[in-house]
Enzyme design. Structure first.
Site, PDB file in Angstrom:
ATOM      1  N   CYS A 116      10.344  22.073  16.398  1.00  0.00           N
ATOM      2  CA  CYS A 116      10.401  21.304  15.133  1.00  0.00           C
ATOM      3  C   CYS A 116       9.538  20.050  15.174  1.00  0.00           C
ATOM      4  CB  CYS A 116      11.835  20.934  14.791  1.00  0.00           C
ATOM      5  SG  CYS A 116      12.839  22.375  14.411  1.00  0.00           S
ATOM      6  N   HIS A 131      11.780  15.053   9.652  1.00  0.00           N
ATOM      7  CA  HIS A 131      12.017  16.489   9.836  1.00  0.00           C
ATOM      8  C   HIS A 131      13.292  16.863   9.070  1.00  0.00           C
ATOM      9  CE1 HIS A 131      12.570  20.375  11.472  1.00  0.00           C
ATOM     10  NE2 HIS A 131      13.578  20.048  12.252  1.00  0.00           N
ATOM     11  N   ASN A 188      15.459  24.390   6.944  1.00  0.00           N
ATOM     12  CA  ASN A 188      14.629  23.923   8.060  1.00  0.00           C
ATOM     13  C   ASN A 188      13.520  24.949   8.308  1.00  0.00           C
ATOM     14  OD1 ASN A 188      13.546  23.153  10.503  1.00  0.00           O
ATOM     15  ND2 ASN A 188      15.506  22.876  11.551  1.00  0.00           N
TER      16      ASN A 188
HETATM   17  N1  COA Z   1      30.221  28.477   7.293  1.00  0.00           N
HETATM   18  C1  COA Z   1      31.536  28.130   7.376  1.00  0.00           C
HETATM   19  N2  COA Z   1      32.077  27.626   8.480  1.00  0.00           N
HETATM   20  C2  COA Z   1      31.294  27.438   9.529  1.00  0.00           C
HETATM   21  C3  COA Z   1      29.926  27.767   9.512  1.00  0.00           C
HETATM   22  C4  COA Z   1      29.415  28.312   8.327  1.00  0.00           C
HETATM   23  N3  COA Z   1      28.121  28.649   8.210  1.00  0.00           N
HETATM   24  N4  COA Z   1      29.390  27.465  10.705  1.00  0.00           N
HETATM   25  C5  COA Z   1      30.376  26.945  11.453  1.00  0.00           C
HETATM   26  N5  COA Z   1      31.525  26.944  10.747  1.00  0.00           N
HETATM   27  C6  COA Z   1      32.852  26.485  11.180  1.00  0.00           C
HETATM   28  C7  COA Z   1      32.999  26.459  12.671  1.00  0.00           C
HETATM   29  O1  COA Z   1      33.415  27.724  13.162  1.00  0.00           O
HETATM   30  C8  COA Z   1      34.046  25.396  12.876  1.00  0.00           C
HETATM   31  O2  COA Z   1      35.323  25.950  12.622  1.00  0.00           O
HETATM   32  P1  COA Z   1      36.599  25.506  13.486  1.00  0.00           P
HETATM   33  O3  COA Z   1      36.742  24.043  13.248  1.00  0.00           O
HETATM   34  O4  COA Z   1      37.689  26.333  12.928  1.00  0.00           O
HETATM   35  O5  COA Z   1      36.218  25.826  14.897  1.00  0.00           O
HETATM   36  C9  COA Z   1      33.765  24.403  11.761  1.00  0.00           C
HETATM   37  O6  COA Z   1      33.006  25.124  10.770  1.00  0.00           O
HETATM   38  C10 COA Z   1      32.957  23.211  12.229  1.00  0.00           C
HETATM   39  O7  COA Z   1      31.854  23.691  12.982  1.00  0.00           O
HETATM   40  P2  COA Z   1      30.849  22.754  13.690  1.00  0.00           P
HETATM   41  O8  COA Z   1      29.882  23.542  14.480  1.00  0.00           O
HETATM   42  O9  COA Z   1      31.631  21.669  14.368  1.00  0.00           O
HETATM   43  O10 COA Z   1      30.130  22.144  12.408  1.00  0.00           O
HETATM   44  P3  COA Z   1      29.144  20.942  12.334  1.00  0.00           P
HETATM   45  O11 COA Z   1      29.665  19.924  11.418  1.00  0.00           O
HETATM   46  O12 COA Z   1      28.679  20.502  13.700  1.00  0.00           O
HETATM   47  O13 COA Z   1      27.913  21.604  11.596  1.00  0.00           O
HETATM   48  C11 COA Z   1      25.704  22.426  12.073  1.00  0.00           C
HETATM   49  C12 COA Z   1      27.207  22.656  12.219  1.00  0.00           C
HETATM   50  C13 COA Z   1      24.971  23.548  12.766  1.00  0.00           C
HETATM   51  C14 COA Z   1      25.388  22.389  10.605  1.00  0.00           C
HETATM   52  C15 COA Z   1      25.365  21.052  12.729  1.00  0.00           C
HETATM   53  O14 COA Z   1      25.932  20.994  14.019  1.00  0.00           O
HETATM   54  C16 COA Z   1      23.895  20.818  12.815  1.00  0.00           C
HETATM   55  O15 COA Z   1      23.222  20.668  11.827  1.00  0.00           O
HETATM   56  N6  COA Z   1      23.374  20.706  14.042  1.00  0.00           N
HETATM   57  C17 COA Z   1      21.975  20.442  14.255  1.00  0.00           C
HETATM   58  C18 COA Z   1      21.233  21.703  14.034  1.00  0.00           C
HETATM   59  C19 COA Z   1      19.766  21.487  13.984  1.00  0.00           C
HETATM   60  O16 COA Z   1      19.325  20.582  13.359  1.00  0.00           O
HETATM   61  N7  COA Z   1      19.018  22.347  14.661  1.00  0.00           N
HETATM   62  C20 COA Z   1      17.612  22.313  14.649  1.00  0.00           C
HETATM   63  C21 COA Z   1      17.150  21.100  15.337  1.00  0.00           C
HETATM   64  S1  COA Z   1      15.585  20.741  14.917  1.00  0.00           S
END
Ligand code: COA
Length: 329
Positions: free
Chosen positions: A113, A255, A285
């Site tokens: 990225c 980004h 993204n």
């Molecule tokens: N839809 C519904 N629920 C979802 C889900 C989806 N697409 N993805 C995850 N969940 C659930 C999880 O299972 C979890 O459930 P639980 O509490 O019962 O275990 C809950 O939602 C929270 O999940 P979590 O992973 O803690 O969510 P989050 O707030 O961290 O958001 C991302 C997840 C991926 C959106 C976030 O972590 C993120 O943006 N990370 C950076 C990713 C990124 O930028 N990557 C590229 C880098 S350049």
């Protein structure tokens, strides 16, 4: 001599995949995706015969046309991508062939990225040293080729797209790319965001396919925390090094990984929302595509004036991250 951007262009596929489309494929919902990421829809290139070189060559053709130059005038093409058409030849060579840039040399650069910022900073050296009079820098990824559409934690995030710029000598040393700070941390980054299969460590085999190793895997929480810290710290560092403040910055061009990461970066900089470029709602993204797509849209909308101060910041797999200060020419 400084290097300045003299043309911008973007290309995204027409096909839209909305959050509601994803609801039909995965256990997820529009509200969760929008509140946790800021994404409403993304573009997906459905034609299996088209890959990253297609996205990037569409950008390259527009850049040449906008700058009023011939393809044979292009001296160097750098394509930032982590989804090359093939491991080799490079996508940059494919683009060079597709547009007929017969006098250019061409290579790919992979910093995930952060690829566009790493490529732009690399390209600037060729201009500043006088080695080249122009460099075409394109960031593009066909993320749909490496996304596991059975994994709701990653499938919702990514889209396909590309954009790029032409870099040329600035009219004066007061304009163009004035500062950049780029970083990598392979020790802490290597396990949290990766595609394990298909390289020399795990070449394609029945086993790598069964284990779904040809798809992106990430530890979302870990990556989120690292991204917020790195992007906010680097933005603050760029401001301090260049005497920038919330008043004299025209645009933060971050980004587009998650609207909450963008918001945290802007907050640390003391910037109000109207100075923050965000189009994540429409494209998700696009990896190396996000920052140049933002630049191309700001340019299209005539929101960049001579003297506009831009701060670009990125974070990606590796880890890789960085910031750049550009005074628009
Ligand atoms: N839809 C519904 N629920 C979802 C889900 C989806 N697409 N993805 C995850 N969940 C659930 C999880 O299972 C979890 O459930 P639980 O509490 O019962 O275990 C809950 O939602 C929270 O999940 P979590 O992973 O803690 O969510 P989050 O707030 O961290 O958001 C991302 C997840 C991926 C959106 C976030 O972590 C993120 O943006 N990370 C950076 C990713 C990124 O930028 N990557 C590229 C880098 S350049």
């Amino acid at each position: 001599m400084k290097a300045a951007i003299t043309a911008t262009a973007k290309y995204v596929p027409d096909e839209i995949m909305t959050n509601h489309d994803l609801e039909l494929m995965l256990e997820t919902n529009d509200e969760w995706i929008r509140t946790r990421t800021g994404i409403s829809e993304r573009r997906i290139m459905k034609d299996p015969g088209k890959a990253t070189s297609f996205l990037c060559s569409e950008v390259a053709r527009q850049l040449i046309e906008k700058r009023g130059m011939g393809a044979e005038d292009v001296e160097l093409i750098i394509v930032a991508t982590m989804t090359p058409d093939m491991l080799f030849p490079s996508t940059a060579c494919l683009v060079q062939g597709m547009i007929g840039a017969t006098n250019a040399w061409a290579f790919d650069l992979n910093a995930a990225c952060s690829g566009f910022l790493f490529a732009l900073n690399t390209a600037a050296r060729f201009i500043e040293s006088g080695a080249h009079r122009n460099v075409m820098v394109i960031g593009g990824d066909k993320m749909s080729s490496v996304v596991d559409y059975t994994d709701r934690s990653t499938a919702i995030l990514f889209g396909d797209g590309a954009a790029g710029v032409i870099l040329e000598p600035a009219e004066s040393d007061d304009y163009g790319i004035l500062d950049a700070r780029l970083y990598s941390d392979g020790k802490n980054g290597k396990d949290h965001l990766l595609m394990a299969g298909g390289g020399s460590l795990n070449p394609a085999s029945h086993e790598t396919i069964e284990k779904r190793m040809h798809f992106i895997r990430q530890n979302g929480k870990q990556v989120f925390k690292a991204a917020v810290t790195a992007m906010a710290d680097t933005a603050a560092e760029i401001m301090e090094r260049n005497g920038l403040d919330a008043e004299n910055i025209s645009w933060l061009v971050p980004h587009q990984a998650n609207q909450r990461i963008i918001h945290a970066t802007a907050e640390r900089m003391g910037l109000s929302e109207e100075k923050v470029m965000s189009n994540i709602a429409r494209y998700g993204n696009t990896t190396a595509g996000t920052i140049p797509i933002c630049l191309a849209e700001l340019d299209e909308q005539q929101k960049l004036q001579t003297g506009s101060n831009l701060v670009l910041v990125s974070f990606g797999a590796g880890y890789t991250w960085g910031g750049m200060y550009i005074k628009w020419q």
